[in-house]
Design an enzyme around this catalytic site. Structure first.
Site, PDB file in Angstrom:
ATOM      1  N   ARG A   1      14.981  35.113   9.088  1.00 11.44           N
ATOM      2  CA  ARG A   1      14.593  36.075  10.129  1.00 11.44           C
ATOM      3  C   ARG A   1      15.234  35.666  11.444  1.00 11.44           C
ATOM      4  O   ARG A   1      14.931  34.610  11.991  1.00 11.44           O
ATOM      5  CB  ARG A   1      13.068  36.172  10.275  1.00 11.44           C
ATOM      6  CG  ARG A   1      12.663  37.190  11.349  1.00 11.44           C
ATOM      7  CD  ARG A   1      11.221  37.674  11.242  1.00 11.44           C
ATOM      8  NE  ARG A   1      10.246  36.640  11.544  1.00 11.44           N
ATOM      9  CZ  ARG A   1       8.928  36.862  11.662  1.00 11.44           C
ATOM     10  NH1 ARG A   1       8.448  38.092  11.490  1.00 11.44           N
ATOM     11  NH2 ARG A   1       8.097  35.865  11.923  1.00 11.44           N
TER      12      ARG A   1
ATOM     13  N   ASP B   1       0.574  32.918  15.238  1.00  9.50           N
ATOM     14  CA  ASP B   1       1.946  32.867  15.727  1.00  9.50           C
ATOM     15  C   ASP B   1       2.029  33.798  16.927  1.00  9.50           C
ATOM     16  O   ASP B   1       1.017  34.227  17.462  1.00  9.50           O
ATOM     17  CB  ASP B   1       2.969  33.181  14.626  1.00  9.50           C
ATOM     18  CG  ASP B   1       2.975  34.647  14.207  1.00  9.50           C
ATOM     19  OD1 ASP B   1       2.161  35.436  14.730  1.00  9.50           O
ATOM     20  OD2 ASP B   1       3.809  35.007  13.361  1.00  9.50           O
TER      21      ASP B   1
END
EC number: 2.3.3.9
Length: 725
Positions: free
Chosen positions: A340, A631
């Site tokens: 990613r 996160d």
């Protein structure tokens, strides 16, 4: 000061320049001159386009803010609102019908359904654990979690508890009966497994022998056919292995000598350079790129200390079996890896352009992660990733089809620099911003020959939902958000559009994270909802969770389920555009205090590790000491919700500050056992992490789309400079 090397018009941090030239490029067949010349051209051409796309985001947000401000105090007019979004180019006409044309996609993505891990590639140990989580012990996953109750003498304890072990064995036997039923009898009564005349033979305790109801489920074995060490079976496209060792501690207690059931678990893993890492400068980026290089070359290794001993963890080899006819069968031993990249928002000073400006980090990631992946494409690796010659890149936080088209253009330019065939670089589209959701079909169309993945990220998506409608009024509490009308329509729309655009057999349709890694019994009960919703992958927080979530794909034939769902009425864009406003704000003082404290505690618990330790993803105890995976996406929701309530007078800035200070003491206590932890209390004014948390809330309305990265990056750099890091 960062030491730099002049490369054409670029000023490249020496640590990055040396890594690329000395470590990343050798073995790729690309010369350093070709790479840097090409990279400079890509940066010069595309950085201005990137900047223009960000300006468009701000322009649209300002118009939406103005629309709501002009109607303050009035009831929301959904019809007028939708017409306004169409008028300003936020909601675009639906794209004409098309089918995705992606080719050369690995089976793990195109033809299989199973769990997906997301891990910070900055952490080599996590990256290796995830890579190796393709196969997981069902016995360990059951024994070590709350899936098996501790009642009736079945406590985990320090040594092996046979009462608990027997419950594990019973659970696994029930799974075998469900996923690989016998022609007669039950796996519960098995006394031996053997291979005779090309078939699996199961002896039962009544003295009879039987086989599988569907003999084709038996694929292969390891060891001696008469007394195999492992028997490989397949169901719903997923493999699992009955492991046999009568001399092992568990095998000794089992009538058939079975010591474990090995599950094919994390089919794919996203190695994350984005929301789960804290990378703010060239040194940090090189750590990320070096670990990705190790994964692509197959030589990533990490010293691990466990139970007083130290060993080196490496990437697992492929698994080799003997077929019934005596030929060899090899199965992939590791999770298929995506990487990613970061989105379009941030720049990074690892490279300065010809005008001395920081270069967009997403362009840098595209160039460097793709360059590194050539090692896998060239076979310059001991641990093959793609068998089809593709590189899988997840692109997050795109707003609408123009931004998806920009990613498609960037990938094409990178392919040209690296000499790769067109569409080698595949794209995973995160459907986590509102403008992408309402224009999803057009977004997929913009990358229709690269798309290998669409995924709902409800955490970020909720953050964008709040920020987009910041001026509309106070939103509902965080816990109530999941039952709002927009979110169900959003989740269904992703599946509906994915199926309508021909992703089945070419790409993953994915769902989001189970954020409570210790609550596996609840996950086992609830997360079956994802495959039932038509997702052929969904995110899990650990290898253990992947092993357990794999059970859901044995219960649900996802591809058959998708065929059913393709016939339903597609989700309504009107439902998606329903703003999650609180019907009234007459919460009690106690309810407001609880909401503020809960969000403040989550913000601090995550931010303090991000700023002080450079940890971008961690299990943070919540206000009730339940460990939650946090996160930047969870941070975005919490900070935006408090910013929204502050904006609309539900709470005051004094309340926010008071709660943050009180919760800082709680977070300090929760981290007391960490020797590297620096307490925030009582010196709040001089604590960078505390000030970052406060800024995220107080300045939340002014953060671009509610993103937390600008504040986090600036404050982490401040902390590093202050402490000589």
């Amino acid at each position: 000061m960062t030491e730099r090397v002049q490369v054409g018009g670029l000023q490249v941090a020496k640590v990055l320049f040396d890594f690329v030239n000395n470590e990343a490029i050798p073995g790729t067949g690309v010369s350093a001159d070709t790479f840097w010349t090409g990279a400079e051209a890509v940066i010069n051409d595309l950085a201005p386009k990137n900047k223009a796309l960000l300006a468009k985001r701000d322009e649209l947000q300002a118009k939406i803010d103005g629309w709501h401000q002009a109607r303050a105090g009035q009831a929301h007019d959904a019809v007028a609102y939708k017409a306004f979004l169409e008028e300003i180019g936020y909601l675009l006409p639906e794209a004409e019908d098309f089918q995705a044309g992606t080719q050369n996609v690995d089976d793990e993505i195109a033809r299989m359904a199973g769990p997906q891990l997301v891990v910070p590639v900055m952490n080599a140990r996590f990256a290796l654990n995830a890579s190796n989580a393709r196969w997981g012990s069902l016995y360990d996953a059951l024994y070590g979690t709350d899936v098996i109750s501790e009642e009736g003498g079945a406590e985990k304890g320090k040594g092996y508890n046979k009462v608990r072990g027997d419950k594990v064995i019973a659970f696994a036997r029930a799974f075998l009966d469900e996923a690989a039923p016998l022609e007669s009898g039950s796996h519960v009564d098995a006394t031996s497994y053997s291979v005779k005349n090309g078939a699996l033979v199961v002896a039962l305790k009544n003295g009879s022998e039987t086989g599988l109801k569907n003999a084709g489920q038996f694929l292969a074995f390891q060891g001696d056919a008469a007394k195999p060490q492992a028997v490989l079976l397949k169901h719903n496209g997923l493999h699992f292995e009955i492991q046999i060792d009568p001399s092992s501690p568990v095998g000794q207690t089992d009538a058939a000598g079975v010591k474990d059931v090995l599950m094919e678990a994390a089919l794919t893993t996203i190695m994350d350079c984005e929301d789960s890492v804290a990378a703010v400068d060239a040194d940090d980026k090189v750590v990320i790129y070096r670990n990705w290089l190790g994964l692509m070359k197959g030589d990533l290794a990490e010293e691990v200390s466990k139970g007083g001993s130290t060993f080196t963890r490496t990437m697992n080899p492929d698994r080799v079996y003997t077929r019934a006819d005596g030929s060899e069968l090899t199965l992939h031993g590791r999770s298929l890896l995506f990487v990613r990249n970061v989105g379009h928002l941030m720049t990074n000073d690892a490279i300065l352009d010809k005008d001395g400006n920081e270069v967009p980090e997403g362009i840098q990631d595209g160039l460097f992660t793709s360059l590194i992946a050539i090692h896998d494409l060239n076979g310059n690796t001991s641990r093959k990733n793609s068998r089809t010659g593709s590189v899988y890149i997840v692109k997050p936080k795109m707003h609408g089809p123009e931004e998806a088209a920009f990613t498609n253009e960037l990938f094409g330019r990178v392919e040209d620099v690296l000499g790769l065939p067109r569409n080698t670089l595949k794209v995973g589209i995160m459907d986590e911003e509102r403008r992408t959701t309402v224009n999803l079909k057009a977004c997929i169309k913009a990358a229709k020959d690269r798309v290998v993945f669409i995924n709902t990220g409800f955490l970020d998506r909720t953050g964008d939902e709040i920020h987009t409608s910041m001026e509309a009024g106070a939103v509902v509490r965080k816990g109530a958000m999941k039952s709002e009308k927009w979110i169900g329509a959003y989740e269904n729309n992703n599946v509906d559009v994915g199926l309508a655009t021909g992703l089945q057999g070419k790409a993953q349709i994915g769902k989001g994270m189970w954020a409570m890694p210790d609550l596996m019994a609840a996950m086992l009960e609830q997360k079956i909802g994802h495959p039932l919703a038509g997702a052929n992958t969904a995110w899990v927080p650990s290898p253990t969770a992947a092993t357990l979530h794999a059970l859901h794909y044995h219960k649900v034939d996802v591809f058959a389920r998708q065929a059913e769902l393709a016939k339903r009425t597609p989700a309504s864009v009107d439902d998606i555009l329903t703003i999650p406003l609180a019907p009234n704000t007459n919460w009690t003082a106690e309810e407001i205090k609880n909401e503020v404290d809960n969000n403040a505690q989550g913000i601090l618990g995550y931010v303090v590790r991000w700023i002080d330790q450079g940890v971008g993803c961690s299990k943070v105890p919540d206000i009730n000491d339940v460990g939650l995976m946090e996160d930047r996406a969870t941070l975005r929701i919490s900070s935006q919700l408090l910013a929204n309530w502050l904006r609309h007078g539900v709470i005051s800035q004094e309340q926010v500050v008071e709660s943050l200070k009180r919760m800082a003491v709680v977070v300090d206590r929760q981290n007391a056992s960490d020797p590297s932890y620096r307490p925030m209390a009582p010196n709040f004014d001089d604590n960078v992490a505390f000030q970052a948390a406060l800024e995220l809330v107080v300045e939340g309305t002014r953060q671009p789309n509610g993103y937390t990265e600008p504040v986090l990056h600036r404050r982490r750099r401040e902390f590093k400079a202050k402490n000589g890091l």
